[in-house]
Design a protein around this motif. Structure first.
Motif, PDB file in Angstrom:
ATOM      1  N   GLU A   1       0.812  -1.211   0.000  1.00 51.35           N
ATOM      2  CA  GLU A   1       0.000   0.000   0.000  1.00 51.35           C
ATOM      3  C   GLU A   1       0.848   1.263   0.000  1.00 51.35           C
ATOM      4  OE1 GLU A   1       0.684  -1.310   4.245  1.00 51.35           O
ATOM      5  OE2 GLU A   1       0.178  -2.234   2.326  1.00 51.35           O
ATOM      6  N   ASP A   2       2.075   1.158   0.526  1.00 53.76           N
ATOM      7  CA  ASP A   2       2.974   2.308   0.560  1.00 53.76           C
ATOM      8  C   ASP A   2       4.056   2.228  -0.517  1.00 53.76           C
ATOM      9  OD1 ASP A   2       1.642   3.296   2.800  1.00 53.76           O
ATOM     10  OD2 ASP A   2       2.888   2.117   4.162  1.00 53.76           O
ATOM     11  N   GLU A   3       4.063   1.126  -1.268  1.00 52.52           N
ATOM     12  CA  GLU A   3       5.085   0.888  -2.289  1.00 52.52           C
ATOM     13  C   GLU A   3       6.493   1.032  -1.706  1.00 52.52           C
ATOM     14  OE1 GLU A   3       4.327   3.404  -5.622  1.00 52.52           O
ATOM     15  OE2 GLU A   3       2.490   2.338  -6.204  1.00 52.52           O
ATOM     16  N   THR A   4       6.666   0.433  -0.556  1.00 50.81           N
ATOM     17  CA  THR A   4       7.966   0.515   0.117  1.00 50.81           C
ATOM     18  C   THR A   4       8.198  -0.745   0.939  1.00 50.81           C
ATOM     19  OG1 THR A   4       9.346   1.907   1.545  1.00 50.81           O
ATOM     20  CG2 THR A   4       7.044   1.617   2.197  1.00 50.81           C
ATOM     21  N   THR A   5       9.348  -0.827   1.568  1.00 59.85           N
ATOM     22  CA  THR A   5       9.677  -1.932   2.465  1.00 59.85           C
ATOM     23  C   THR A   5       9.864  -1.392   3.871  1.00 59.85           C
ATOM     24  OG1 THR A   5      10.803  -3.123   0.674  1.00 59.85           O
ATOM     25  CG2 THR A   5      11.294  -3.812   2.928  1.00 59.85           C
ATOM     26  N   ASN A   6       9.241  -2.041   4.832  1.00 60.40           N
ATOM     27  CA  ASN A   6       9.389  -1.659   6.230  1.00 60.40           C
ATOM     28  C   ASN A   6      10.440  -2.541   6.892  1.00 60.40           C
ATOM     29  OD1 ASN A   6       7.353   0.301   6.084  1.00 60.40           O
ATOM     30  ND2 ASN A   6       5.752  -1.196   6.513  1.00 60.40           N
ATOM     31  N   TYR A   7      11.289  -1.903   7.701  1.00 55.02           N
ATOM     32  CA  TYR A   7      12.352  -2.616   8.402  1.00 55.02           C
ATOM     33  C   TYR A   7      12.148  -2.487   9.912  1.00 55.02           C
ATOM     34  CZ  TYR A   7      14.485  -2.193   3.789  1.00 55.02           C
ATOM     35  OH  TYR A   7      14.720  -2.241   2.439  1.00 55.02           O
ATOM     36  N   SER A   8      12.418  -3.556  10.623  1.00 56.14           N
ATOM     37  CA  SER A   8      12.258  -3.517  12.076  1.00 56.14           C
ATOM     38  C   SER A   8      13.325  -4.383  12.728  1.00 56.14           C
ATOM     39  CB  SER A   8      10.867  -4.004  12.483  1.00 56.14           C
ATOM     40  OG  SER A   8      10.659  -5.341  12.057  1.00 56.14           O
TER      41      SER A   8
END
Length: 209
Positions: A88-95
């Protein structure tokens, strides 16, 4: 009632400040060359992250190491870094999730938060993850050794929680000190970090990696 309202107001203000810090970090993330960021991801996760990826790093400090670093508080450390597509954000989330045991006290302590790509200030070109804990809880930076077999974790202060005391009052800071500033952690099978995951679906996915 007024006192309770004041406590809530202070908590909201602290989290707002943390959100501002996170936004500033996102701006830094956007400034990092996409090619360099992708290359770092390939190194971190041993290939393109895809929809979901994990990297686990572990260090159990032996008696010889601890004898040479008498002021080190940490006895063992586990670090799990995750990447997940957000279509939905056209990105990758890192945690990240960090687990620690101390050498002179009992209990298991952990912390977690989100990460962004950043340039290492010392070199001006090395990529690392800058990871933070919400509400001004500090954080860590995560780089990789040249052979990609180890993570280099640096910290000044990070808030840790005792897993046996699941409440806000159980949190306390792990401060860098003389021998707790930089940790070299060895790459391990993702299942070595399974104890850091609390979500059942994510735990199942991790164990099948």
């Amino acid at each position: 009632m007024k006192q309770a309202f004041l406590v809530v107001a202070l908590a909201v203000a602290a989290c707002t400040a943390a959100t501002s810090t996170a936004q500033a970090q996102e701006d830094v993330d956007k400034a990092v060359d996409k090619g360099l960021a992708a290359a770092f991801d390939n190194r971190m996760f041993a290939g393109p992250p895809g929809a979901k990826a994990y990297a686990c790093f572990v260090r159990r400090y032996d008696a010889n190491h601890l004898a040479q670093h008498p002021k080190q508080k940490v006895g063992t450390m586990k670090l799990l870094v995750s990447a997940e597509d957000a279509p939905e954000d056209e990105t990758t989330n890192y945690s990240f999730r960090l687990g620690v045991t101390y050498r002179h006290r009992s209990g298991n302590f952990d912390s977690s938060g989100f990460c962004n790509h950043a340039l290492a200030t010392e070199s001006g070109h090395e990529i690392r993850f800058e990871c933070g804990v919400d509400c001004e809880g500090g954080g860590i930076s995560v780089a990789l050794s040249k052979d990609d077999k180890s993570a280099i974790a640096r910290l000044a202060s990070i808030r840790m929680w005792n897993r046996n005391k699941p409440d806000d009052d159980a949190g306390e800071a792990l401060l860098a000190g003389a021998d707790d500033k930089i940790f070299r952690l060895d790459r391990a099978d993702s299942r070595e970090c399974a104890e850091l995951v609390t979500d059942r679906k994510e735990l199942a996915a991790l164990r099948h990696k």
